[in-house]
Design an enzyme around this catalytic site. Structure first.
Site, mmCIF file in Angstrom:
data_model
loop_
_atom_site.group_PDB
_atom_site.id
_atom_site.type_symbol
_atom_site.label_atom_id
_atom_site.label_comp_id
_atom_site.label_asym_id
_atom_site.label_seq_id
_atom_site.Cartn_x
_atom_site.Cartn_y
_atom_site.Cartn_z
ATOM 1 N N GLY A 13 1.411 7.135 6.293
ATOM 2 C CA GLY A 13 0.324 6.590 7.100
ATOM 3 C C GLY A 13 0.841 5.862 8.323
ATOM 4 N N ALA A 14 1.960 6.334 8.867
ATOM 5 C CA ALA A 14 2.618 5.641 9.985
ATOM 6 C C ALA A 14 2.070 6.056 11.342
ATOM 7 C CB ALA A 14 4.124 5.879 9.949
ATOM 8 N N ASP A 63 0.139 15.751 3.666
ATOM 9 C CA ASP A 63 -1.081 15.357 2.966
ATOM 10 C C ASP A 63 -0.634 14.778 1.626
ATOM 11 O OD1 ASP A 63 -3.419 15.069 1.562
ATOM 12 O OD2 ASP A 63 -4.102 17.135 1.836
ATOM 13 N N ASN A 91 2.365 3.281 2.411
ATOM 14 C CA ASN A 91 1.385 2.529 3.196
ATOM 15 C C ASN A 91 0.042 3.237 3.322
ATOM 16 O OD1 ASN A 91 0.473 0.643 5.568
ATOM 17 N ND2 ASN A 91 0.421 2.722 6.409
ATOM 18 N N SER A 143 -2.865 -4.371 -1.732
ATOM 19 C CA SER A 143 -3.946 -5.114 -1.086
ATOM 20 C C SER A 143 -4.328 -6.285 -1.971
ATOM 21 C CB SER A 143 -5.167 -4.213 -0.879
ATOM 22 O OG SER A 143 -6.294 -4.966 -0.446
ATOM 23 N N TYR A 156 -11.531 1.283 -4.634
ATOM 24 C CA TYR A 156 -10.308 0.963 -3.880
ATOM 25 C C TYR A 156 -9.560 -0.185 -4.543
ATOM 26 C CZ TYR A 156 -7.531 -0.676 0.145
ATOM 27 O OH TYR A 156 -6.523 -1.092 0.981
ATOM 28 N N LYS A 160 -5.695 -0.153 -6.015
ATOM 29 C CA LYS A 160 -4.648 -1.077 -5.584
ATOM 30 C C LYS A 160 -4.142 -1.911 -6.758
ATOM 31 C CE LYS A 160 -4.409 0.137 -1.278
ATOM 32 N NZ LYS A 160 -3.191 0.786 -0.743
#
Length: 256
Positions: A13-14, A63, A91, A143, A156, A160
């Site tokens: 996810g950079a 992906d 990330n 998170s 979510y 996490k």
């Protein structure tokens, strides 16, 4: 920081937000960074920013919900870098705010595939090489939603929370291979995902204001608030730290 120059790292996810900020910081430390993202445009923009600053980076379109895609991207990155992966930063993530009773199975599956199976896929692929080399650093961007829960982010939060528990168990298994596994937990952060999450206009500003009121330091996070801790956990300075979960949220959550 000690022991980072000349290493290799993958950041998922950079292509934007926190992931991009982490990739830029690791590259500044002398690391060759694999910029993993599903967005080719975002990945290439991050690579260009790193190269413009004098760093080394390689784009890899992946992906993370598909194990075969991860394996192919990993192979391409390590061949281009000429070395195995020393550091993994999980990330990538996704969510959209919605009361749980208004969600459906298709939504659950999307959230779980990205936020839970994604890190499983990438970690499983990368950690095998780390174990063979008996060295490595794995850092999950979890998170605070996974520590204390977050209204409107029920699935979510569950993902996490699972990631945090996964890291603790994996840290025990991989310690014999001199691999450390730790979690960094951001609080609310000003990113493109946040913009999509709260929306714009008067209603969006009200949500932001409510978030700020809950943070003792008086603001929500910025992408640049996290890379320093990630770099530390990836370095030799953190060689004796594993299985830990650290909140970076301006005091929004405080754990003893």
């Amino acid at each position: 920081m000690r022991g980072l120059k000349g290493k290799t790292a993958i950041v998922t996810g950079a292509g934007s937000g926190i992931g991009r900020a982490i990739a830029l910081r690791l590259a500044a430390e002398g690391i060759t960074v694999g910029v993993f993202d599903i967005s080719e445009k975002g990945a290439n923009e991050t690579v260009a920013a790193i190269q413009e600053a004098g760093g080394k980076a390689i784009a890899a379109i992946a992906d993370i919900t598909q194990y075969t895609s991860v394996v192919e991207a990993l192979k391409a990155f390590e061949e281009a870098a000429g070395a195995g992966t020393d550091i993994l930063v999980n990330n990538a993530g996704w969510d959209t705010p919605m009361p749980f009773l208004k969600t459906d199975e298709a939504f659950w599956k999307k959230v779980v595939e990205i936020n839970w199976f994604g890190p499983l896929h990438v970690t499983h692929a990368v950690a095998q090489g780390m174990a063979a080399r008996k060295a490595g650093r794995i850092i999950n961007i979890a998170s605070d939603a996974g520590r204390v829960g977050s209204s409107g982010e029920v699935v979510y939060s569950g993902c996490k929370g699972a990631t945090i528990a996964f890291a603790k168990a994996l840290a025990r298994e991989l310690a014999r291979n001199q691999i450390t596994v730790n979690n960094v937990c951001p609080g609310p952060t000003e990113t493109p995902a946040m913009e999509a999450f709260v929306g714009s206009g008067e209603q969006g500003q009200k949500i932001r204001d409510a978030m700020v009121r809950g943070v003792p330091l008086g603001r929500i996070g910025l992408p640049d608030d996290y890379p320093g801790l990630v770099a530390f956990l990836a370095s030799e300075d953190a060689a004796f730290i594993t299985g830990q979960t650290i909140s970076v949220s301006g005091g929004l959550t405080m754990h003893g």
